[in-house]
Scaffold this active site. Sequence first.
Site, short mmCIF file in Angstrom:
data_model
loop_
_atom_site.label_atom_id
_atom_site.label_comp_id
_atom_site.label_asym_id
_atom_site.label_seq_id
_atom_site.Cartn_x
_atom_site.Cartn_y
_atom_site.Cartn_z
N GLY A 13 -4.28 13.90 -9.38
CA GLY A 13 -3.51 13.52 -8.20
C GLY A 13 -2.07 13.27 -8.59
O GLY A 13 -1.40 12.38 -8.06
N ALA A 15 0.83 14.61 -8.18
CA ALA A 15 1.99 14.75 -7.30
C ALA A 15 2.05 13.69 -6.21
O ALA A 15 3.05 13.58 -5.50
CB ALA A 15 1.99 16.14 -6.66
N GLU A 39 -3.60 18.67 -9.92
CA GLU A 39 -3.48 18.56 -8.47
C GLU A 39 -4.48 19.50 -7.79
O GLU A 39 -5.15 20.30 -8.44
CB GLU A 39 -2.06 18.89 -8.02
CG GLU A 39 -1.20 17.67 -7.70
CD GLU A 39 -1.73 16.82 -6.56
OE1 GLU A 39 -2.54 17.34 -5.76
OE2 GLU A 39 -1.35 15.65 -6.46
N GLY A 103 -9.19 3.95 -10.23
CA GLY A 103 -8.66 2.98 -9.29
C GLY A 103 -8.91 3.39 -7.85
O GLY A 103 -8.40 2.76 -6.92
N THR A 104 -9.69 4.44 -7.66
CA THR A 104 -10.02 4.95 -6.33
C THR A 104 -10.83 3.92 -5.56
O THR A 104 -11.74 3.30 -6.11
CB THR A 104 -10.83 6.25 -6.45
OG1 THR A 104 -10.08 7.20 -7.22
CG2 THR A 104 -11.17 6.83 -5.09
N HIS A 161 -2.24 -3.69 4.40
CA HIS A 161 -1.69 -2.59 3.63
C HIS A 161 -0.84 -1.70 4.53
O HIS A 161 -0.85 -1.82 5.75
CB HIS A 161 -2.81 -1.74 3.01
CG HIS A 161 -3.43 -2.36 1.80
ND1 HIS A 161 -4.43 -3.31 1.88
CD2 HIS A 161 -3.18 -2.19 0.48
CE1 HIS A 161 -4.78 -3.67 0.66
NE2 HIS A 161 -4.04 -3.02 -0.21
N HIS A 162 -0.14 -0.78 3.89
CA HIS A 162 0.70 0.19 4.59
C HIS A 162 -0.11 1.05 5.56
O HIS A 162 -1.34 1.16 5.44
CB HIS A 162 1.41 1.09 3.57
CG HIS A 162 0.47 1.76 2.61
ND1 HIS A 162 -0.16 2.95 2.89
CD2 HIS A 162 0.02 1.38 1.38
CE1 HIS A 162 -0.93 3.30 1.88
NE2 HIS A 162 -0.85 2.35 0.94
N LYS A 165 -2.86 3.89 4.47
CA LYS A 165 -4.13 3.63 3.78
C LYS A 165 -5.29 4.03 4.68
O LYS A 165 -5.32 3.68 5.86
CB LYS A 165 -4.23 2.16 3.38
CG LYS A 165 -5.45 1.87 2.50
CD LYS A 165 -5.36 0.48 1.86
CE LYS A 165 -6.59 0.17 1.02
NZ LYS A 165 -6.77 1.13 -0.10
N THR A 172 -9.63 -4.05 -2.94
CA THR A 172 -9.31 -5.39 -3.44
C THR A 172 -10.01 -6.46 -2.61
O THR A 172 -10.54 -7.43 -3.15
CB THR A 172 -7.79 -5.62 -3.42
OG1 THR A 172 -7.16 -4.61 -4.21
CG2 THR A 172 -7.44 -6.99 -3.96
#
EC number: 1.17.1.8
Length: 273
Positions: A13, A15, A39, A103-104, A161-162, A165, A172
């Site tokens: 991932g 890029a 990618e 971290g997915t 979150h933004h 997402k 988390t």
Amino acid sequence: MSEAGDMGLVVVGAAGRMGQTLIRAIHTIPGARVIGAVERADSPHLGKDAGELAGIGIINVPIGDDPLPVFAKADGVLDFTTPASSVEFAGYAAQARIVHVIGTTGCSADDNARIAAAARHATIVKSGNMSLGVNLLAVLVEQAARALDADDFDIEILEMHHKHKVDAPSGTALLLGEAAAAGRGIALAGNDVRSRDGHTGVRKTGSIGFATLRGGSVVGDHSVILAGTGERITLSHHAEDRAIFARGAVKAALWARGKKPGLYSMRDVLGLS
């Protein structure tokens, strides 16, 4: 930076926003270097230099769409992609017998089972959050939940979150929920409340509630509220830069190098287990 003995890392991932952040983080941390960037097959960035795209200058690592050749020559892979992709990459990491830092978020029970199976041959570090602060917060939440009786204190987890997402609750928030459940000596599954609408009735004693907010460019805000009669405790973490997750991921990879195959968490990496 000397390349002798450095841990060769692949960013999948590469890029994306997090992929570019990972490349920048690796560039600043001694002992690690980017040796591969992957990618999707339809990415418009294929063939571009990964370092140049990330804003650190040319590093002579072109972005490709085939993970197998780069995994074969790597020491580890950093993966903040999608659940389906992470399961696939875990299989490749197992074949190559390398470190896989995941971290997915948003993985299903089946996804997690397949990742755990891959950990028989790969050294996998998987966490819903790679930052030191959040993982320390999880320890504090577990301690607080253990100390405060469920009959006296209700637990609610609020996250924001933004707007881009795509999964909820956040990884988390679920990590913090698992910590609270562990402190109470219960399973999170079956005791979590993820939505409230209409006439919900009174709150069930011992349940762990989740509330989700989305908007703007918020990197990540999390609060665990322990609400009692006449008093309230709030334990919070505010992420201001996603670079904290990238630095944590690189630290996890360096820690995992040379470790036996298995499934580890950031608590293991940080010595908080």
